[in-house]
Write an enzyme that holds these catalytic residues in place. Structure first.
Site, PDB file in Angstrom:
ATOM      1  CG  HIS A  30     -23.663 -73.087 -41.751  1.00 33.30           C
ATOM      2  ND1 HIS A  30     -23.942 -71.701 -41.516  1.00 33.30           N
ATOM      3  CD2 HIS A  30     -23.955 -73.833 -40.713  1.00 33.30           C
ATOM      4  CE1 HIS A  30     -24.956 -71.881 -40.291  1.00 33.30           C
ATOM      5  NE2 HIS A  30     -24.745 -72.998 -39.949  1.00 33.30           N
ATOM      6  CG  HIS A  42     -25.159 -73.525 -36.496  1.00 35.77           C
ATOM      7  ND1 HIS A  42     -25.820 -73.874 -37.389  1.00 35.77           N
ATOM      8  CD2 HIS A  42     -25.053 -74.749 -35.442  1.00 35.77           C
ATOM      9  CE1 HIS A  42     -26.374 -75.218 -37.093  1.00 35.77           C
ATOM     10  NE2 HIS A  42     -25.924 -75.568 -35.942  1.00 35.77           N
ATOM     11  CB  CYS A 153     -24.001 -68.281 -40.536  1.00 34.85           C
ATOM     12  SG  CYS A 153     -23.293 -68.695 -42.021  1.00 34.85           S
TER      13      CYS A 153
END
Length: 272
Positions: A30, A42, A153
């Site tokens: 991530h 994010h 992401c």
């Protein structure tokens, strides 16, 4: 932080850094932009919808869930089911996993030495002030709909760092992870017809590895020719709340940019 590992401590990151954390035994990561004061911006789909596949995989592979509990984080106030572009504390971002820093402007040999995608790029980063401006602007205006291959992401973080977008929305996005996921099967398929002329499994493995590395290199945002530099204010106008792929004007707006501009071409020679 060495050639094969980008792992850093919390004291080593600075505002504007692109950071990431591996999930599920290093199967995927991530990504986000560190803004300072122990906070990260994010892009996430939220609980049970991380991949955006609409399948059972969405239940098991959740890399960007902001908090570990079912309620609100006491430290940053982020809800466990928050989605879209969110601002959370570093602890919610990491979920107890190690911290890594994404590298920009590396040389081709170092890029190929890092066999795993989603850790570095040949593209150069913009100044941290511009990086933070993009991240904060998208925090307030969104980044479209999450898509595992075209708008994830890592795509968000790379855009914040470089301002680069892929013009052809039917292609994979800026994500090195997506390139790796697609590159490995591609390498196996391309190499398989050659297995009959290989004298040993080692030779076949070498060819497969070579095709995989080439596919990663060719898909990197730093060498692709189907990219354009887009101001974040223009990006937000062209992103639909539901999806970025359903906006026909988005590609037209990108193509209307000055193709002879070094900024648009990421420093590459003008397009003909």
């Amino acid at each position: 932080m060495g050639v094969l590992s980008n792992r850093v401590s919390k004291s080593q990151v600075s505002p504007g850094d692109h950071i990431y954390s591996w999930r599920s035994a290093y199967t995927y990561a991530h990504h986000g932009i560190y803004t300072g004061d122990d906070q990260v911006i994010h892009f996430t789909r939220g609980r049970d919808e991380e991949l955006g596949t609409g399948t059972i995989l969405d239940v098991f592979l959740v890399s960007s869930r902001p908090t570990t509990g079912l309620g609100r984080c006491e430290k940053c106030g982020v809800q466990a089911d928050s989605s879209g572009v969110v601002l959370s504390c570093l602890d919610c971002f990491l979920l107890g996993d190690p911290l890594y820093r994404f590298e920009y402007g590396i040389d081709p040999m170092t890029f190929l030495a890092k066999a795993r995608g989603g850790t570095c790029t040949l593209a150069k980063s913009d100044d941290k002030e511009l990086v933070l401006h993009r991240a904060n602007y998208l925090l307030n205006n969104g980044f479209g709909c999450y898509h595992i291959f075209r708008n994830n992401c890592e795509d968000f973080a790379i855009y914040c760092k470089t301002g680069l977008l892929v013009v052809d929305q039917n292609m994979i996005g800026r994500s090195g992870q997506a390139a790796s996921f697609l590159g490995a099967p591609l390498a196996a398929v391309v190499s398989s017809p050659l297995r009959f002329v290989m004298t040993s499994p080692l030779g076949f493995a070498a060819v497969t590895a070579g095709v995989y590395c080439f596919s990663r290199y060719a898909a990197d945002i730093g060498v692709r020719r189907d990219v354009a530099k887009v101001a974040v204010e223009d990006l937000a106008v062209n992103i639909s709340p539901s999806t970025i792929t359903e906006q026909p004007n988005a590609t037209a707006d990108l193509l209307s940019l000055d193709n002879n501009s070094p900024a648009v071409n990421n420093g590459l020679p003008p397009r003909s």
